[in-house]
Enzyme design. Structure first.
Site, PDB file in Angstrom:
ATOM      1  N   SER A 108       1.035  -1.164  -0.079  1.00 35.86           N
ATOM      2  CA  SER A 108       0.023  -0.251   0.017  1.00 35.86           C
ATOM      3  C   SER A 108       0.783   1.164  -0.003  1.00 35.86           C
ATOM      4  O   SER A 108       1.665   1.401  -0.862  1.00 35.86           O
ATOM      5  CB  SER A 108      -0.995  -0.018   1.185  1.00 35.86           C
ATOM      6  N   ASP A 167      -8.873  -4.482  -5.887  1.00 27.29           N
ATOM      7  CA  ASP A 167      -8.576  -3.572  -5.238  1.00 27.29           C
ATOM      8  C   ASP A 167      -9.033  -2.090  -5.665  1.00 27.29           C
ATOM      9  O   ASP A 167      -8.669  -1.695  -6.591  1.00 27.29           O
ATOM     10  CB  ASP A 167      -6.874  -3.563  -5.310  1.00 27.29           C
ATOM     11  N   HIS A 184      -7.456  -5.348  -1.561  1.00 28.33           N
ATOM     12  CA  HIS A 184      -6.413  -4.370  -0.992  1.00 28.33           C
ATOM     13  C   HIS A 184      -5.766  -5.215   0.239  1.00 28.33           C
ATOM     14  O   HIS A 184      -6.022  -5.156   1.187  1.00 28.33           O
ATOM     15  CB  HIS A 184      -6.951  -3.150  -0.503  1.00 28.33           C
TER      16      HIS A 184
END
Length: 541
Positions: free
Chosen positions: A401, A483, A515
């Site tokens: 991320s 995602d 995600h």
């Protein structure tokens, strides 16, 4: 339950006869809320389905209502809803710009505590009555972090960093927050009040580890500490008679389990034993906390994991946390431990912008200041190399991320520094991120990253994709097809560029994840791919 997709959270009704839970289709952000009887019958979906994002918030004390947040009617915000179990209907309770959640419901179902997050790093708590009249409890300027909870008698207790750097425990009275317990060395992570309203348990974040203190509600003082059997704890719940608590406990050598503490016996006991076939927990590596300085003298810290085989200087992977307001902590990481088992050391730092160290520190990388957070990458490399811990030519970089952003920033700003890289669902282009992410995510990210309408040039300058032509580092890219937080276009831009220039690149796309990884088979694939990548470029000659 037995679904093809993972359950991401379960919440028991106070009456004990029903459970509300969240299901994440394809591992994506569009989690849906269901109700089920505690005997496994009567499954019913409550939320609207489709692409809507839905988060369970809290039950009312009598179990007749529960609150949840959803963007079903407002893409730019997570609105707050109340679901009535009597008529099986919900109603829009409070509209929000950004993220809104009803954190607690009063004992008579006529008062609510609402948290609104307008931008990352700054929220407010409101007291809302049954007619939806709002009273702000945390009026402030600049960043601020707050959480509120009703005591059984109706008093409001709060976690707050209003007019202070670190989050402390307080009580709202006479139109202000009175601080009742604070620590210079740590921030309050959470608190929970028992059913009788006689004591609260305060969980502190001490440079990443947890400590817990007992707060007497009558004397309004801390009366003792509980010596925790694990490095980290999750949610804490009191039994209905307040004689014991249960909590999730975990750490670098301890997978997540449920623990119990008995107040009469003053003893901890582990109630579950997460299976770990073939893994001897004592063989896993616990890290040590280290401090070092960055280019401008700012003190940083991190968790250093030393493998049990080989000798210094080690091939080493620097792993950056997500967020960016996340925090590197001594949690159980299967990827870290797999690397360590192959003689590869791991350094998990907390650079500027990390949470847990106060309001000033977490905001040191906002907007144009992000260049200083990127410079911290060089400081991390210099620390492990200059100390003799890591081999200067065998250092890798990894992160997910926002940690993936740090990976791409590292190999574009310092193209000769790293021997290998692993980018897990990372942001590489702030312009496409704002265009493609969830609208509510874009809304709350403008202060942290920059406003694409007014600061587009800055965002372009901070986006690694615009410097990716200098990358020399062999890179593995892993992403989930579902995602919607960091959309898959972020990965594709990197992979396409590196392939065109014949830079070694491997692309692992999970069609059934969002995600991050929720399914065991995908966690195994991810870990094996990452470990083999770093073995190839950091270990093998």
């Amino acid at each position: 339950t037995n679904f093809n997709d993972p359950v991401s959270g379960a919440n028991w009704s106070p009456t004990g006869n029903q459970i509300a839970f969240q299901l994440s289709p394809g591992g994506g952000m569009n989690s849906q809320i269901y109700l089920i009887h505690s005997d496994g019958t009567g499954l019913a979906q409550v939320s609207s389905g489709g692409k809507s994002n839905n988060w369970f918030s809290s039950w009312s004390p009598d179990g007749k209502l529960f609150s949840y947040s959803s963007n079903k009617d407002n893409l730019n915000g997570m609105d707050s809803y109340i679901f009535n179990l009597t008529d099986k209907k919900d109603q829009l309770h409070v509209k929000n710009q950004g993220i809104g959640q009803i954190s607690d419901i009063g004992k008579n179902n006529d008062q609510f505590l609402l948290s609104r997050l307008a931008s990352r790093g700054s929220n407010d708590v409101y007291l809302v009555d049954k007619d939806l009249n709002e009273t702000i409890l945390t009026a402030h300027k600049g960043p601020g972090s707050f959480y509120g909870e009703f005591a059984p008698n109706g008093d409001i207790y709060m976690a707050s960093n209003l007019d202070r750097d670190k989050i402390a425990f307080g009580k709202f009275e006479e139109d202000r927050i009175k601080i009742l317990s604070e620590r210079e060395d740590s921030e309050l992570q959470r608190f929970v009040i028992n059913h009788a309203g006689t004591l609260a348990l305060l969980t502190w974040n001490v440079a990443g580890r947890n400590e817990m203190s007992v707060f007497d509600m009558q004397s309004q003082k801390v009366t003792g500490d509980l010596k925790l059997p694990v490095e980290l704890i999750g949610g804490v719940e009191f039994s209905s008679d307040d004689e014991f608590i249960v909590f999730t406990g975990y750490g670098s050598q301890e997978p997540t389990n449920i623990w119990r503490y008995d107040f009469q016996d003053k003893k901890f006991s582990k109630l579950t034993e997460s299976p770990h076939p073939g893994v001897v927990l004592e063989d896993l590596v616990a890290p040590k906390l280290v401090q070092f300085k960055s280019f401008d003298g700012l003190e940083l810290s991190g968790w250093l994991y030393e493998p049990k085989t080989g000798k210094k200087p080690y091939p080493t992977v620097i792993s950056y946390h997500g967020g960016p307001e996340g925090q590197s902590r001594p949690y159980f990481s299967y990827t870290f431990q797999a690397l360590l088992s192959q003689g590869i050391a791991v350094f998990s730092p907390n650079v500027r912008g990390s949470s847990g160290f106060g309001k000033e520190f977490v905001n040191l990388d906002n907007g144009a200041l992000r260049v200083n957070g990127v410079k911290d990458i060089e400081a991390c490399y210099n620390y492990i190399v200059d100390s003799g811990f890591a081999h200067k030519d065998k250092v890798g970089i990894m992160g997910g991320s926002y940690g993936g952003y740090m990976v791409m920033a590292g190999i574009t700003e310092y193209p000769d520094m790293f021997a290998g890289a692993a980018n897990l669902f990372g942001v590489v282009n702030f312009i496409t991120f704002f265009e493609e992410t969830e609208a509510w995510m874009a809304e709350i990210s403008k202060v942290e990253y920059g406003d694409p309408e007014t600061e587009a040039e800055m965002l372009k300058a901070l986006s690694p994709i615009n410097k990716v032509d200098v990358v020399k580092t062999p890179t593995i890219v892993l992403h989930g097809a579902n995602d919607t937080n960091v959309p898959v276009v972020e990965a594709e831009q990197v992979v396409d560029n590196l392939k065109e220039r014949n830079i070694p690149v491997e692309y692992v796309l999970f069609p059934d994840e969002g995600h991050g990884w929720r399914k065991t088979k995908n966690k195994v694939t991810s870990t094996e791919s990452i470990v083999n990548w770093f073995k190839k470029y950091l270990v093998e000659e």
